[in-house]
Write an enzyme that holds these catalytic residues in place. Structure first.
Site, mmCIF file in Angstrom:
data_model
loop_
_atom_site.group_PDB
_atom_site.id
_atom_site.type_symbol
_atom_site.label_atom_id
_atom_site.label_comp_id
_atom_site.label_asym_id
_atom_site.label_seq_id
_atom_site.Cartn_x
_atom_site.Cartn_y
_atom_site.Cartn_z
ATOM 1 N N ASP A 11 -22.021 -1.762 -44.304
ATOM 2 C CA ASP A 11 -23.186 -2.462 -44.903
ATOM 3 C C ASP A 11 -24.749 -1.929 -43.881
ATOM 4 O O ASP A 11 -24.463 -3.440 -43.177
ATOM 5 C CB ASP A 11 -23.537 -3.022 -45.564
ATOM 6 C CG ASP A 11 -24.769 -3.583 -46.711
ATOM 7 O OD1 ASP A 11 -26.237 -3.563 -45.904
ATOM 8 O OD2 ASP A 11 -24.746 -3.232 -47.691
ATOM 9 N N HIS A 12 -25.553 -1.946 -42.856
ATOM 10 C CA HIS A 12 -26.203 -2.148 -42.166
ATOM 11 C C HIS A 12 -27.056 -3.363 -42.568
ATOM 12 O O HIS A 12 -28.139 -3.813 -41.084
ATOM 13 C CB HIS A 12 -27.562 -1.134 -41.114
ATOM 14 C CG HIS A 12 -28.479 -0.266 -41.962
ATOM 15 N ND1 HIS A 12 -27.869 0.671 -43.120
ATOM 16 C CD2 HIS A 12 -28.737 -0.647 -42.308
ATOM 17 C CE1 HIS A 12 -29.044 0.803 -43.860
ATOM 18 N NE2 HIS A 12 -29.949 0.205 -43.349
ATOM 19 N N HIS A 30 -27.106 -3.617 -50.430
ATOM 20 C CA HIS A 30 -28.311 -3.847 -49.445
ATOM 21 C C HIS A 30 -28.111 -5.730 -49.971
ATOM 22 O O HIS A 30 -28.519 -6.414 -49.851
ATOM 23 C CB HIS A 30 -28.952 -3.307 -49.018
ATOM 24 C CG HIS A 30 -28.688 -2.176 -48.171
ATOM 25 N ND1 HIS A 30 -27.726 -1.962 -47.762
ATOM 26 C CD2 HIS A 30 -29.195 -0.537 -48.702
ATOM 27 C CE1 HIS A 30 -27.337 -0.416 -47.048
ATOM 28 N NE2 HIS A 30 -27.987 0.182 -47.600
#
Ligand code: NAD
Length: 476
Positions: free
Chosen positions: A171-172, A234
């Site tokens: 999950d950047h 996110h």
């Protein structure tokens, strides 16, 4: 920090994500001296390309996506580390060649930068060809399932071939400098933690606003919508980092255990605490329905939710989440608003405002603590709000050198550090909370409210806050 020698195989090495993020990120790490001399990057994708052709593609990607000032003659050295294998994730082509390239006693990472439907096929073939050994790690892109059942099924397929310690679900958002800084600010200072609870915090706002619409990938997006595409992963991760208890150590499982407890403590969200929106047409632009190629679509391109956490720390503190496309500005931030002092000694006209801790993820990553001081000058006791700037950009010499989220996370994979990756049970718990919300609006046949492109979202979202006597922060 140096890393061990590695072989990184990028499945989907010719795709959009590889071109825009993964390869430019690796190039920057190479320039920073973080790629040991023996390390290699192996692009694996469907097209029949020679090694030279692949290197030229990567050169072009770097020219497009790395700032000019960072482009260097060293590029030849970087390109010389690249190899290419034409492979079919669902067939037999290319697998023997890939196996032949693998070396013993070298860290092996396989980045699954392909459509999620191929994750299981690739895991299985790696295993069948004996490449999934104890040195191997896999990096799995989003989306991780589209509901609890599919996420469970995917976890089960991966678990057949890999241990949980080998699986890096990316999950950047967790790779962003400021998100990690949030943990440092919370847990390395005595100042914040005593105030970090219902007694002193009025509410939390998490906003991820985008200016772009879904054009280009509308048909794909239409099958997910903002809840699945952004909130379940996110925004949920950001919420966890704010709400979690202090872990006993900054250790992958200690951190993820605490995040999991937060997700499990999320209350179901009643329909009146959810606002869904869809951008309409603008003056010279088509709206969502055209972009989605689905005139009857009920998919949301915007969602706002009031979320509550049922535990001691957060009793009665709402977390307002919102995210959407085609909004006024591109802005992601977390804002933590503190309560009023217990007794007001200055009169109403003094200009008092709440203390707010603003954590900005984009643009201009940084943190500000809004505090009240006296307005300078002879005008009596007038108060003014000033930011205490905790932005890292000023604290370090060259903000350009701050690694992008992807490059930081890839290096964590090579180091074997899972702290910033989602564990399987976390992802499943997040879907277990998300599923009934989506099922609820589907069963009711709710339609999203249309909002103007370039606005701050649907009218009803304003009401979600107004009725609680609060306001969203401006999107800018
Ligand atoms: P893309 O369509 O641009 O690229 C797909 C890649 O997969 C290509 O290299 C193609 O050759 C390869 N491929 C397709 N079928 C194959 C097969 N049968 N065998 C072997 N290789 C095959 O996709 P993308 O946008 O790069 O996305 C890749 C993954 O990353 C997806 O899971 C996506 O959800 C995720 N992701 C993408 C972005 C983004 O900005 N592009 C952002 C977040 C997550």
């Amino acid at each position: 920090i140096p890393v061990d020698v590695f072989d990184l195989v990028i499945f989907g090495g010719t795709g959009d994500l590889a071109r825009r993020k993964i390869l430019p990120g690796l190039y920057r790490r190479f320039l920073a001296g973080q790629m040991p001399a023996e390390s290699r990057i192996i692009g694996a994708a469907r097209g029949e390309l020679s090694e030279a052709e692949y290197r030229e593609q990567v050169r072009a990607a770097i020219a497009e996506f790395v700032p000019k000032a960072r482009q260097d003659t060293a590029i030849e050295g970087f390109l010389s580390r690249l190899q290419y294998v034409a492979i079919d994730a669902t067939g037999t082509n290319g697998w023997a060649q890939l196996k032949g390239l693998m070396r013993e006693n070298v860290v092996r990472a396989f980045y699954f930068s392909v459509a999620p439907g191929l994750f299981g096929d690739i895991a299985q073939r790696l295993s069948e060809h004996g490449i999934a050994d104890a040195w191997s790690r896999i990096v799995v892109e989003k989306p991780f399932g589209r509901d609890l059942a599919s996420a469970r099924a995917l976890n089960a397929v991966l678990a057949r071939h890999f241990n949980e310690t080998q699986i890096y679900r990316i999950d950047h958002y967790l790779g962003k400098e400021t998100v990690q800084n949030l943990m440092a600010v919370r847990f390395a200072n005595i100042l914040f933690e005593p105030l970090w609870k219902a007694e002193y915090i009025d509410h939390v706002q998490i906003t991820v606003a985008e200016t772009v619409g879904v054009n280009g990938r509308g048909a794909y997006y239409d099958k997910s919508g903002a809840m699945r595409d952004m909130v379940q992963n996110h925004l949920m991760q950001l919420l966890c980092l704010i709400a979690m208890e202090p872990p006993y150590h900054f250790d992958p499982d200690a951190v993820r255990d605490e995040k999991l407890k937060v997700i499990r403590a999320l209350k179901p969200v009643p329909p009146e605490d959810i606002v869904r929106g869809q951008y309409g047409p603008g003056k010279d632009e088509p709206g969502y329905l055209v972009h989605a190629e689905n005139p009857a679509s009920r998919t949301e391109s915007y969602i706002a939710l009031k979320v509550q956490i049922s535990n001691w720390r957060w009793q009665g503190v709402p977390f307002y989440l919102r995210t959407g496309k085609r909004l006024r500005a591109r802005a992601s931030e977390i804002a933590i608003t503190f309560k009023q002092p217990p007794h007001a000694i200055f009169d109403d006209a003094s200009g008092w405002h709440e203390n707010v801790l603003v954590i900005r993820l984009q643009p201009n990553e940084g943190m500000n603590l809004m505090v009240m001081i006296k307005e300078p000058g002879p005008g009596g006791m007038r108060l003014m709000q000033v930011p205490l700037d905790m932005s890292f950009a000023d604290a370090i010499e060259d903000a350009e050198d701050v690694p992008d989220a992807y490059e930081r996370l890839i290096m964590d994979v090579i180091r074997g550090n899972q702290t910033l990756f989602m564990r399987g049970d976390e992802v499943e718990a997040a879907w277990a909370w998300t599923d009934p919300i989506i099922e609820g609006w589907e069963a009711r046949g709710d339609r999203p409210q249309v909002y103007d492109p370039g606005s701050s979202g649907p009218e009803d979202a304003l009401m979600l806050m107004h009725r609680d006597g609060r306001r969203w922060r401006e999107i800018r």
